[in-house]
Design a protein around this motif. Structure first.
Motif, PDB file in Angstrom:
ATOM      1  N   LEU A 211       0.860  -1.198   0.000  1.00  0.00           N
ATOM      2  CA  LEU A 211       0.000   0.000   0.000  1.00  0.00           C
ATOM      3  C   LEU A 211       0.884   1.232   0.000  1.00  0.00           C
ATOM      4  N   GLU A 212       0.553   2.148  -0.895  1.00  0.00           N
ATOM      5  CA  GLU A 212       1.288   3.411  -0.899  1.00  0.00           C
ATOM      6  C   GLU A 212       0.313   4.571  -0.984  1.00  0.00           C
ATOM      7  N   VAL A 213       0.306   5.368   0.071  1.00  0.00           N
ATOM      8  CA  VAL A 213      -0.514   6.579   0.110  1.00  0.00           C
ATOM      9  C   VAL A 213       0.413   7.731  -0.249  1.00  0.00           C
ATOM     10  N   ARG A 214       0.050   8.461  -1.329  1.00  0.00           N
ATOM     11  CA  ARG A 214       0.955   9.496  -1.843  1.00  0.00           C
ATOM     12  C   ARG A 214       0.331  10.876  -1.748  1.00  0.00           C
ATOM     13  N   ASP A 215       0.884  11.687  -0.861  1.00  0.00           N
ATOM     14  CA  ASP A 215       0.522  13.108  -0.806  1.00  0.00           C
ATOM     15  C   ASP A 215      -0.999  13.291  -0.766  1.00  0.00           C
ATOM     16  N   LEU A 216      -1.638  12.494   0.086  1.00  0.00           N
ATOM     17  CA  LEU A 216      -3.099  12.413   0.106  1.00  0.00           C
ATOM     18  C   LEU A 216      -3.713  13.530   0.952  1.00  0.00           C
ATOM     19  N   SER A 217      -4.759  14.159   0.410  1.00  0.00           N
ATOM     20  CA  SER A 217      -5.489  15.179   1.164  1.00  0.00           C
ATOM     21  C   SER A 217      -6.983  14.959   1.033  1.00  0.00           C
ATOM     22  N   LYS A 218      -7.698  15.300   2.114  1.00  0.00           N
ATOM     23  CA  LYS A 218      -9.163  15.274   2.079  1.00  0.00           C
ATOM     24  C   LYS A 218      -9.677  16.451   2.889  1.00  0.00           C
ATOM     25  N   SER A 219     -10.410  17.338   2.227  1.00  0.00           N
ATOM     26  CA  SER A 219     -10.984  18.495   2.914  1.00  0.00           C
ATOM     27  C   SER A 219     -12.488  18.343   3.032  1.00  0.00           C
TER      28      SER A 219
ATOM     29  N   ASN B  51     -11.268   5.513   5.324  1.00  0.00           N
ATOM     30  CA  ASN B  51     -12.365   5.669   4.367  1.00  0.00           C
ATOM     31  C   ASN B  51     -11.845   6.001   2.966  1.00  0.00           C
ATOM     32  N   LEU B  52     -10.762   6.740   2.900  1.00  0.00           N
ATOM     33  CA  LEU B  52     -10.167   7.079   1.600  1.00  0.00           C
ATOM     34  C   LEU B  52      -9.562   5.833   0.952  1.00  0.00           C
ATOM     35  N   VAL B  53      -8.837   5.050   1.757  1.00  0.00           N
ATOM     36  CA  VAL B  53      -8.159   3.862   1.205  1.00  0.00           C
ATOM     37  C   VAL B  53      -9.169   2.829   0.732  1.00  0.00           C
ATOM     38  N   THR B  54     -10.323   2.739   1.420  1.00  0.00           N
ATOM     39  CA  THR B  54     -11.296   1.705   1.072  1.00  0.00           C
ATOM     40  C   THR B  54     -12.401   2.213   0.141  1.00  0.00           C
TER      41      THR B  54
ATOM     42  N   ASP C  32      -2.821  10.317  -4.300  1.00  0.00           N
ATOM     43  CA  ASP C  32      -3.039   9.010  -4.919  1.00  0.00           C
ATOM     44  C   ASP C  32      -2.894   7.892  -3.881  1.00  0.00           C
ATOM     45  N   ILE C  33      -3.551   6.778  -4.152  1.00  0.00           N
ATOM     46  CA  ILE C  33      -3.438   5.595  -3.288  1.00  0.00           C
ATOM     47  C   ILE C  33      -3.176   4.407  -4.192  1.00  0.00           C
ATOM     48  N   LEU C  34      -2.052   3.726  -3.982  1.00  0.00           N
ATOM     49  CA  LEU C  34      -1.741   2.556  -4.790  1.00  0.00           C
ATOM     50  C   LEU C  34      -1.800   1.307  -3.934  1.00  0.00           C
ATOM     51  N   PHE C  35      -2.477   0.289  -4.457  1.00  0.00           N
ATOM     52  CA  PHE C  35      -2.486  -1.011  -3.805  1.00  0.00           C
ATOM     53  C   PHE C  35      -1.847  -2.002  -4.761  1.00  0.00           C
ATOM     54  N   GLU C  36      -0.817  -2.668  -4.300  1.00  0.00           N
ATOM     55  CA  GLU C  36      -0.043  -3.592  -5.121  1.00  0.00           C
ATOM     56  C   GLU C  36       0.331  -2.959  -6.470  1.00  0.00           C
ATOM     57  N   GLY C  37       0.721  -1.685  -6.379  1.00  0.00           N
ATOM     58  CA  GLY C  37       1.272  -0.998  -7.544  1.00  0.00           C
ATOM     59  C   GLY C  37       0.268  -0.305  -8.452  1.00  0.00           C
ATOM     60  N   ARG C  38      -1.037  -0.510  -8.198  1.00  0.00           N
ATOM     61  CA  ARG C  38      -2.042   0.107  -9.063  1.00  0.00           C
ATOM     62  C   ARG C  38      -2.889   1.097  -8.280  1.00  0.00           C
TER      63      ARG C  38
END
Ligand SMILES: Nc1ncnc2c1ncn2[C@@H]1O[C@H](COP(=O)(O)OP(=O)(O)OP(=O)(O)O)[C@@H](O)[C@H]1O
Ligand SMILES: [Mg+2]
Length: 244
Positions: A2-10, A45-48, A57-63
């Motif tokens: 899992l890679e969470v990249r520069d994630l924002s939620k307002s 909630n963002l990841v799921t 961006d959110i990548l799971f297993e590279g996608r």
């Protein structure tokens, strides 16, 4: 994994998650802690796919999985539990676990297959003996196990847990810790949001501390609880040596 990249939620003017980057490797057991309102549940909630990020961006297993629906992310192999449990109270424990399998994709489209897929999750969580009980009759600790079993029935490779220990008795906490160790040992990567710091200390190898939607600190459990900023913003005081 899992890679969470520069994630924002307002939410309006409130930045619940701000420019957050986190990586989780396969097989890890990562703890996420932070004060109330730090953005922990929002991150989950963002990841799921229950919420869409404002940016990042959110990548799971590279996608990338941003923009996918919750059921699509579940099919990719990401499972979750909810902070507030919500079993189908009138249904049996077994039927509740089977719903996880039935909605996990094409593999378990028949009832017979779903029943089979529910077996291991019930064993892992110690609920097999209570399979015929109404879910509504379970204790809160058992309902938390049911929540875990139902999530496991979707066959996740990554499992996100939102305060599994919240509100349960001391004895049930010990019980749930054993269950979580068993689930992890079965090969599931785990990210766990938890307020009980001693649980985080015992189970996770790496801890991410959130505060105001940002990463305050990240490191081994020991390093994190000794970090001055973590003590100030979250713990309030140094942990007792015996607890740590
Ligand atoms: N749907 C929403 N609409 C508006 N604001 C929200 C929404 N969801 C969360 N928030 C706000 O975003 C911030 C982060 O909330 P979040 O639930 O992610 O915190 P948390 O770290 O999980 O807290 P807790 O430990 O209390 O569960 C809070 O200020 C919260 O009020
Ligand atoms: Mg929360």
């Amino acid at each position: 994994m899992l890679e969470v990249r520069d994630l924002s939620k307002s939410f309006g003017g409130l930045k619940a998650v701000g420019n957050l980057s986190i990586r989780v490797g396969q097989g890890e057991f990562v703890g996420v802690i932070g004060p109330n309102g730090a953005g922990k549940t929002t991150l989950m909630n963002l990841v799921t796919g229950y919420m869409q990020p404002t940016s990042g961006d959110i990548l799971f297993e590279g996608r990338s999985i941003v923009g996918l629906k919750p059921y699509q992310i579940s099919h990719r192999g990401v499972g979750r539990t909810f902070q507030v449990v919500r079993p189908f109270s009138e249904m049996s424990v077994e039927d509740n676990v089977m719903t996880g399998a039935l909605f996990s994709g094409a593999k378990t489209s028949s009832l017979a297959k779903a029943r089979k897929a529910a077996e291991l999750p019930m064993e892992l969580t110690g609920l097999a003996a209570k399979r015929h009980m109404h879910a509504g009759a379970l204790t809160l600790g058992e309902k938390k196990k049911l929540e875990l079993a139902r999530a496991l029935a979707t066959a996740p490779r990554l499992l996100l847990l939102d305060e599994v220990m919240g509100g349960v008795t001391r004895g049930e906490v010990d019980d749930l810790m054993v269950v979580l160790q068993r689930i992890h040992a079965s090969g599931v990567t785990i990210v766990m949001i938890e307020h009980l710091v001693e649980v985080i200390m015992a189970l996770s190898k790496r801890v991410v501390v959130l505060n105001f939607g940002q990463k305050l600190h990240e490191g081994s459990p020991r390093e994190v609880v000794e970090h001055p900023a973590v003590i100030e913003s979250y713990l309030g005081r140094p942990l007792d040596a015996e607890v740590a």
